[in-house]
Write an enzyme that holds these catalytic residues in place. Structure first.
Site, mmCIF file in Angstrom:
data_model
loop_
_atom_site.group_PDB
_atom_site.id
_atom_site.type_symbol
_atom_site.label_atom_id
_atom_site.label_comp_id
_atom_site.label_asym_id
_atom_site.label_seq_id
_atom_site.Cartn_x
_atom_site.Cartn_y
_atom_site.Cartn_z
ATOM 1 C CE1 TYR A 90 135.366 -4.028 46.370
ATOM 2 C CE2 TYR A 90 136.732 -5.939 45.856
ATOM 3 C CZ TYR A 90 136.316 -4.657 45.569
ATOM 4 O OH TYR A 90 136.833 -3.991 44.482
ATOM 5 C CE LYS A 92 138.001 -1.894 47.752
ATOM 6 N NZ LYS A 92 138.945 -2.672 46.906
#
Length: 294
Positions: free
Chosen positions: A134, A162
């Site tokens: 992330y 992400k």
């Protein structure tokens, strides 16, 4: 072969008026989102207020979502925590309860060295569950640049990223330099991301408007720009709230407008101003093609 295609909703954690977690509503929201057609669910992320949950609450949130999903859609569990050993704990908990993967921030409590970031993800890889790294340099000190992701991609279980930097050029660079799946992470790139090659979207506003989010992502991924653009422009004022610090309050209010209430946010997150609620409501009505206050 990609593992995390499509629109995965970063779930809010519904609360009662006394700020206790409303697990009944959480199950209902999961079922509604799955019925609406979302491709996956992501509990215990920033939008889920994970940092305000007790250990027991957080575990039960994850278990409730996995149980509600009942293997109908994959569940990707947020593992954010200050210590690597705690992130590993939540990764193991996710794996033991049947999650499809985890969404893992780099070290969050200070600005780590590159070798520390790599060590962090190597330790997580040992758990044996697919990892979505992330990248959120807006809110945390570390920027998982395309060059750093190229190194992380060599770690066995790091399969995706992400991407929340807000720079659409990153998608192109990551695709060029790595073999990672790219999931766009910021809603106001919900069209540009799939047009640029992102195969997934970990989304916020689709908590309230799942069908619209799914339609937009699928049109953009198919390259149908003329069809996607009018929808995107309707949704964009709402999407901008996803990139603001008050995104949790904003999206919970959107859910209330969508007749899927999720209750208040826990302090230190406080209610928004009346003016902000009016702005969100007008943007929501615009997204639904309804009358907007002037």
């Amino acid at each position: 072969m990609t593992k995390f295609n499509g629109v995965h909703v970063a779930l809010v954690t519904p609360m009662k008026k006394d700020y206790s977690v409303d697990f009944t509503r959480l199950t209902e929201i999961c079922n509604w989102l799955i019925d609406e057609g979302v491709d996956g669910l992501v509990p215990a992320g920033s939008l889920g207020e994970y940092a305000t949950l007790s250990h027991e609450e957080r575990a039960k949130v994850v278990e409730t979502v996995i149980e509600a999903s009942n293997n109908r859609v994959p569940v990707i569990v947020g593992t954010g925590a200050a210590a690597t050993q705690d992130v590993i704990y939540w990764a193991k908990h996710a794996k033991d309860n049947g999650a499809a993967g985890i969404m893992a921030l780099p070290p969050i409590n200070y600005n780590p060295l590159e070798n520390e970031v790599i060590y962090h993800y190597k330790q997580l890889s040992n758990v044996g569950i697919p990892i979505i790294a992330y990248n959120n340099p807006r809110d945390y000190a570390t920027d998982l640049t395309p060059d750093l992701l190229a190194r992380l991609s060599k770690i066995e279980n790091v399969v995706a990223v992400k991407e929340f930097s807000g720079d659409i050029r990153r998608v192109h660079d990551i695709i060029e330099k790595t073999d990672l799946e790219v999931l766009i992470g910021v809603d106001d790139l919900g069209m540009e991301g799939p047009l640029s090659g992102a195969t997934g979207w970990i989304s916020g506003v689709p908590n309230a408007l799942p069908k619209e989010g799914i339609e937009l992502f699928n049109l953009a991924r198919a390259g149908k720009i003329e069809e996607a653009l009018p929808l995107y422009r309707r949704l964009l004022p709402l999407f901008h709230f996803d990139a603001q610090p008050q995104l949790v309050q904003a999206i919970k209010y959107m859910m209330e407008l969508a007749e899927q209430p999720a209750g208040p946010t826990r302090p230190p997150r406080l209610p928004l101003t009346n003016e902000e609620y009016i702005d969100i409501k007008n943007a929501f009505l615009l997204a639904k093609n309804k009358h907007v206050n002037v």
